[in-house]
Write a protein that holds these residues in place. Structure first.
Motif, PDB file in Angstrom:
ATOM      1  N   LYS A   5       0.832  -1.194   0.000  1.00  0.00           N
ATOM      2  CA  LYS A   5       0.000   0.000   0.000  1.00  0.00           C
ATOM      3  C   LYS A   5       0.867   1.245   0.000  1.00  0.00           C
ATOM      4  O   LYS A   5       1.971   1.249   0.549  1.00  0.00           O
ATOM      5  N   TYR A   7       1.115   5.226   1.177  1.00  0.00           N
ATOM      6  CA  TYR A   7       0.575   6.223   2.093  1.00  0.00           C
ATOM      7  C   TYR A   7       1.172   7.589   1.738  1.00  0.00           C
ATOM      8  O   TYR A   7       2.390   7.719   1.637  1.00  0.00           O
ATOM      9  N   ARG A  22      -0.982   9.640  13.830  1.00  0.00           N
ATOM     10  CA  ARG A  22      -1.220   8.698  12.738  1.00  0.00           C
ATOM     11  C   ARG A  22      -0.062   8.701  11.750  1.00  0.00           C
ATOM     12  O   ARG A  22       0.365   7.649  11.260  1.00  0.00           O
ATOM     13  N   VAL A  26       2.302   5.458  10.776  1.00  0.00           N
ATOM     14  CA  VAL A  26       2.536   4.976   9.410  1.00  0.00           C
ATOM     15  C   VAL A  26       4.028   4.926   9.116  1.00  0.00           C
ATOM     16  O   VAL A  26       4.553   3.927   8.593  1.00  0.00           O
ATOM     17  N   SER A  78       4.943  -1.870   1.639  1.00  0.00           N
ATOM     18  CA  SER A  78       4.184  -0.674   1.998  1.00  0.00           C
ATOM     19  C   SER A  78       5.145   0.510   1.987  1.00  0.00           C
ATOM     20  O   SER A  78       6.263   0.419   2.494  1.00  0.00           O
ATOM     21  N   ASP A 107      -3.910   0.178  -4.017  1.00  0.00           N
ATOM     22  CA  ASP A 107      -4.504   0.826  -2.855  1.00  0.00           C
ATOM     23  C   ASP A 107      -3.574   1.928  -2.331  1.00  0.00           C
ATOM     24  O   ASP A 107      -2.371   1.734  -2.210  1.00  0.00           O
ATOM     25  N   PHE A 108      -4.144   3.096  -2.061  1.00  0.00           N
ATOM     26  CA  PHE A 108      -3.348   4.168  -1.438  1.00  0.00           C
ATOM     27  C   PHE A 108      -4.223   4.916  -0.445  1.00  0.00           C
ATOM     28  O   PHE A 108      -5.441   4.904  -0.517  1.00  0.00           O
ATOM     29  N   GLU A 109      -3.550   5.587   0.476  1.00  0.00           N
ATOM     30  CA  GLU A 109      -4.250   6.302   1.543  1.00  0.00           C
ATOM     31  C   GLU A 109      -3.606   7.670   1.724  1.00  0.00           C
ATOM     32  O   GLU A 109      -2.377   7.784   1.808  1.00  0.00           O
ATOM     33  N   VAL A 110      -4.437   8.703   1.777  1.00  0.00           N
ATOM     34  CA  VAL A 110      -3.949  10.072   1.965  1.00  0.00           C
ATOM     35  C   VAL A 110      -4.255  10.491   3.396  1.00  0.00           C
ATOM     36  O   VAL A 110      -5.420  10.547   3.799  1.00  0.00           O
ATOM     37  N   LEU A 111      -3.218  10.778   4.159  1.00  0.00           N
ATOM     38  CA  LEU A 111      -3.417  11.214   5.541  1.00  0.00           C
ATOM     39  C   LEU A 111      -3.643  12.721   5.589  1.00  0.00           C
ATOM     40  O   LEU A 111      -3.010  13.465   4.832  1.00  0.00           O
TER      41      LEU A 111
END
Length: 281
Positions: A5, A7, A22, A26, A78, A107-111
């Motif tokens: 993933k 981030y 958070r 990460v 990751s 899949d990616f996630e933006v904090l």
């Protein structure tokens, strides 16, 4: 196949206390960190006692490096992407790899986290309900003029980034193209020598004419005001006769009845008074 993933992790724009729990979690748990400037990022990671492999990822190599990172993610790694300060993808590398993740179904996630835009906007005291962020203006005058033509008639608050060696030139450029609007100049946000100044553009130009300028800037400029818009509209028809004024609206596609109504409103006269000038049109 179990992919890893990506981030996108915001980092502090000055004060290291602004990093989120958070973000730290990460950074502690990813396999590696892709950084805009590995030397700068190493200082950040060392400060929080985080030991990670760092990979260089910046605007000059992000096109090729994005696919390298995608392949690593496909191999189950990751990865955290960080810039020197603030949120990746906002005037910093990040948008290209996001596009490629979408294309590759990665899949990616933006904090959420630090960004100078909203901090400066709220500090400015100008309208925060609507704004346009344009990052750094181009270096070439012809490119700057294209952008300012798009922006000069907008009512939204305008937000720009600027570097210390270009601040005088940019203030002069904004003044010559936008008029003497209000501006908030935010320097070194969240840092020890943070400075927030609220001026007219004329006052800002005078203030910085003799200053030894250091630090990074966010410029927040008020949008075009209603009064200025009304004055410009008035200037368009003040030199016209009433007949010409009516014809002008008709040429824009209005019916005679609609044109009469508009002219009456512009000139603050009754519709019956304006109608007299339209009989032969």
């Amino acid at each position: 196949m179990n992919f890893g993933k990506l981030y996108l992790v915001p980092t502090p724009i000055g004060n290291l206390k602004d990093i989120t729990l958070r973000a730290l979690e990460v950074l502690e748990n990813v396999d590696l960190v892709a950084a805009e400037d590995t030397r700068q990022s190493l200082k950040l990671l060392n400060h929080f006692n985080i030991k990670k492999t760092l990979i260089s990822y910046h605007k000059h190599n992000e096109q090729g490096k994005s696919m390298d990172l995608i392949e690593k993610i496909k191999d189950g790694k990751s990865i955290a992407l960080i810039s020197d300060a603030g949120t990746p993808g906002i005037s910093d590398p990040g948008s290209i790899i996001v596009s490629k993740c979408i294309e590759e179904n990665i899949d990616f996630e933006v904090l959420p986290g630090a960004t100078a835009i909203t901090t400066a906007l709220v500090y400015s005291g100008l309208d925060t309900s609507k704004f346009i962020f344009r990052g750094f203006l181009p270096r070439e005058n012809k490119d700057k003029r294209i952008i300012i033509e798009e922006l000069k008639d907008r009512k939204e608050t305008l937000v720009f980034y600027e570097s210390p060696h270009r601040i005088r030139e940019t203030l002069e450029f904004l003044r010559s193209n936008l008029g003497n609007r209000r501006i908030s100049i935010c320097r070194e946000l969240t840092k020890l020598h943070e400075q927030i100044l609220r001026f007219s553009l004329d006052e800002a130009i005078s203030y910085y004419s003799e200053k030894d300028i250091k630090g990074e800037f966010v410029l927040v400029v008020e949008g075009k005001g209603e009064e200025e818009i009304l004055q410009e509209e008035r200037a368009k028809w003040e030199a016209l006769s009433i007949e010409e004024h009516i014809k002008n609206y008709i040429s824009e596609g209005l019916s005679k009845k609609e044109a009469i109504k508009k002219v009456a409103k512009d000139r603050k006269l009754s519709k019956s008074e304006i109608y007299k000038y339209s009989i032969d049109l």
